[in-house]
Design an enzyme around this catalytic site. Structure first.
Site, PDB file in Angstrom:
ATOM      1  N   HIS A   1      12.052  30.319  73.191  1.00 41.19           N
ATOM      2  CA  HIS A   1      13.309  29.622  73.465  1.00 41.19           C
ATOM      3  C   HIS A   1      14.180  29.426  72.230  1.00 41.19           C
ATOM      4  O   HIS A   1      13.692  29.212  71.124  1.00 41.19           O
ATOM      5  CB  HIS A   1      13.011  28.254  74.098  1.00 41.19           C
ATOM      6  CG  HIS A   1      12.266  27.330  73.158  1.00 41.19           C
ATOM      7  ND1 HIS A   1      12.895  26.516  72.242  1.00 41.19           N
ATOM      8  CD2 HIS A   1      10.941  27.118  72.987  1.00 41.19           C
ATOM      9  CE1 HIS A   1      12.001  25.830  71.554  1.00 41.19           C
ATOM     10  NE2 HIS A   1      10.789  26.178  71.987  1.00 41.19           N
TER      11      HIS A   1
ATOM     12  N   HIS B   1      15.457  44.475  64.499  1.00 40.06           N
ATOM     13  CA  HIS B   1      14.386  45.163  65.230  1.00 40.06           C
ATOM     14  C   HIS B   1      13.168  44.250  65.252  1.00 40.06           C
ATOM     15  O   HIS B   1      12.616  43.904  64.199  1.00 40.06           O
ATOM     16  CB  HIS B   1      14.053  46.486  64.543  1.00 40.06           C
ATOM     17  CG  HIS B   1      12.998  47.301  65.249  1.00 40.06           C
ATOM     18  ND1 HIS B   1      12.677  48.572  64.837  1.00 40.06           N
ATOM     19  CD2 HIS B   1      12.196  47.042  66.305  1.00 40.06           C
ATOM     20  CE1 HIS B   1      11.726  49.067  65.621  1.00 40.06           C
ATOM     21  NE2 HIS B   1      11.415  48.141  66.526  1.00 40.06           N
TER      22      HIS B   1
END
Length: 200
Positions: free
Chosen positions: A123, A132
């Site tokens: 979250h 990446h």
């Protein structure tokens, strides 16, 4: 849609797009030895007519340079069908979310990012453009990842950590402290070993 880059990474992007029911017209790659990838033709240039193009190149800096070179193209996002992505997450153009990825509530993902196979983003994380997140890497809640940063395969980042822009986190590293811009950090716990010189 055309995939710009016909490497191994491009193949995984192609199968991700196929799983999402997206139509692939071909690849674009300057390697003259490449004529086809599977049943898809490999072209040398982007066709006229402003087609959708996905930058299927694994190198973060190369993706940034290509997006600057072709700023007016239509870059779709690609999400594998076998993912768990919160409806309250947001992602930018040209980002790919591969098989097995979990993205939780209120995550914000930038442009032209890669969330690779089985990675987990909890979250309130913020993922900067061109970053990446490698296979099996895990970000706890409220982690901030800067532009172009590369989180290595199997790395773990505890909650609330900030990873600087263009930083590299080594495979399997455990990050318990903030990481500055351009830093290379490896090990458990993560240890700064050098700074990269990157011209963005």
């Amino acid at each position: 849609m055309y995939l710009f880059g016909a490497s191994g990474h491009g193949k995984v992007v192609a199968e991700t797009a196929e799983s999402a029911g997206m139509k692939i017209s071909g690849f674009i790659d300057d390697n003259p030895a490449l004529i086809n990838v599977w049943d898809y033709p490999v072209l040398r240039e982007i066709p006229p007519g402003n087609p959708e193009v996905f930058l299927s190149v694994g190198n973060n800096l190369t993706r940034k340079k290509l997006s600057a070179r072709f700023p007016d193209l239509n870059y779709p996002a690609i999400i594998h069908s076998a993912t768990s992505v919160s409806r309250r997450a947001s992602l930018g153009e040209g980002t790919v979310i591969m098989s097995g990825v979990s993205v939780n509530a209120d995550v914000r993902i930038g442009r032209h990012c890669i969330l690779n196979t089985n990675s987990s983003v909890d979250h309130d994380c913020i993922i900067g453009d061109f970053a990446h997140i490698s296979p099996n890497a895990a970000l706890a809640g409220d982690v901030k990842v800067g532009e172009g940063a590369h989180i290595g395969i199997g790395a773990s980042v505890i909650q609330g950590i900030s990873i600087g822009k263009w930083a590299v986190i080594g495979a399997g590293a455990v990050i318990i402290r903030d990481v500055p811009d351009f830093a290379v950090v490896v090990g458990n716990p993560g240890k700064l070993i050098k700074f990269n010189e990157i011209r963005t």
